[in-house]
Motif scaffolding. Sequence first.
Motif, PDB file in Angstrom:
ATOM      1  N   UNK A 196       0.830  -1.210   0.000  1.00 19.37           N
ATOM      2  CA  UNK A 196       0.000   0.000   0.000  1.00 19.37           C
ATOM      3  C   UNK A 196       0.862   1.255   0.000  1.00 19.37           C
ATOM      4  N   UNK A 197       0.245   2.341  -0.457  1.00 20.01           N
ATOM      5  CA  UNK A 197       0.939   3.620  -0.505  1.00 20.01           C
ATOM      6  C   UNK A 197       1.097   4.120  -1.918  1.00 20.01           C
ATOM      7  N   UNK A 198       1.907   5.149  -2.072  1.00 23.14           N
ATOM      8  CA  UNK A 198       2.126   5.723  -3.389  1.00 23.14           C
ATOM      9  C   UNK A 198       1.019   6.680  -3.780  1.00 23.14           C
ATOM     10  N   UNK A 199       0.969   7.051  -5.059  1.00 22.00           N
ATOM     11  CA  UNK A 199      -0.044   8.004  -5.521  1.00 22.00           C
ATOM     12  C   UNK A 199      -1.456   7.434  -5.404  1.00 22.00           C
ATOM     13  N   UNK A 230     -10.751   4.421  -1.805  1.00 19.71           N
ATOM     14  CA  UNK A 230     -11.083   4.156  -0.400  1.00 19.71           C
ATOM     15  C   UNK A 230     -10.052   3.208   0.206  1.00 19.71           C
ATOM     16  N   UNK A 231      -9.680   2.169  -0.533  1.00 18.65           N
ATOM     17  CA  UNK A 231      -8.660   1.235  -0.045  1.00 18.65           C
ATOM     18  C   UNK A 231      -7.342   1.954   0.215  1.00 18.65           C
ATOM     19  N   UNK A 232      -6.981   2.832  -0.692  1.00 16.58           N
ATOM     20  CA  UNK A 232      -5.733   3.595  -0.559  1.00 16.58           C
ATOM     21  C   UNK A 232      -5.721   4.366   0.767  1.00 16.58           C
ATOM     22  N   UNK A 233      -6.860   4.951   1.136  1.00 10.50           N
ATOM     23  CA  UNK A 233      -6.954   5.669   2.410  1.00 10.50           C
ATOM     24  C   UNK A 233      -7.015   4.703   3.590  1.00 10.50           C
TER      25      UNK A 233
END
Length: 349
Positions: free
Chosen positions: A155-158, A270-273
């Motif tokens: 996870x992470x990144x733009x 949403x997953x990114x957050x």
Amino acid sequence: MPPPATPNPAHGLTADRATPATSDDLDPTHHLLPTPAGRTHVVQQGHGPLVLLLHGFPESWYAWRYQMPVLAAAGHRVVAIDVRGYGRSSKPASVAGYRMLDLVADNVAVVEALGERSAVVVGHDWGASIAAVSALSRPDVFRAVALLSVPYTPPGGPRPSEVFAAMAGEGSGGEFYVSYFQQPGRAESEIEPDVRGWLAGFYAALSADTMPAPGAPDPHFVGVGGTLRERFPAGVLPSWLGERDLDAYAGEFERTGMTGALNRYRNMDRDWADLAGYAGAPITQPSLFVGGARDASLAWLADAVKAFPDTLPGLRGSHVLDGCGHFVQQERPEETNRILLDWLASLPG
């Protein structure tokens, strides 16, 4: 293979807890288990250490039909699920009901409903991403993880929506398919008038023996004012997909519609957050990767594969199958089964 099985009360269809298979019964059995989704449909075969199988888009538990009897015969309790939004599993009305951590919670609930404390989790396509986050966020439950077609990217990144928007114009021009899937109802209006025909074209577009020739318009992109399907091969099925197999997949989506499956794509931001706290985190459990040399996922995520020594420090094998496309366990079942069996046999405990 036999046609897709239907739930049979004689095979223990329940609304609460599945009954483990006995030593003299290796037939697949269908169960409905309580999960945060509401219910999750699972198909179980064999007995022994639990192996949980997670399918991708646009498939179902049936994607594992070649693996289940082989793994069961080798002494594993194999459980393939219909992921939330698919098949006989529940389909929450809210788009936000398909975020990654909700799917992880479903997997944990399946393990618990089966009376187990831990499992090996194996996933293909979206199932690989779900399996990876399951192992990452619940190492207490998922003791090992195998990823098919889609390598692990921490996870992470733009923000994902920005990444996919920036890909517009590639692939002979047009909008990347993930961006195309974002707006509720848009892809459904293309697919649902002819689910069977659309699925046949989609499977053919991503399979090694039927995918478009080099230089043809890329089927992962939508031309301006066009559809994905117009770039799919027409009138041909890949060698792994018989008419009855296509009927098995199409019949489920004709009954349920496509929205539950497509809502997985609509939660990537949403997953990114939600997963920000795991940014850059490796998966430390024993792991495995199997991909197809002709799968576009490997080209897009080549850097992720190169990073495996850091992101998958417990990696026990990385296999790229020559002449294979995206649907590795169906295109190359015997080779995939051999790799999975060898890896499972290497795991502690």
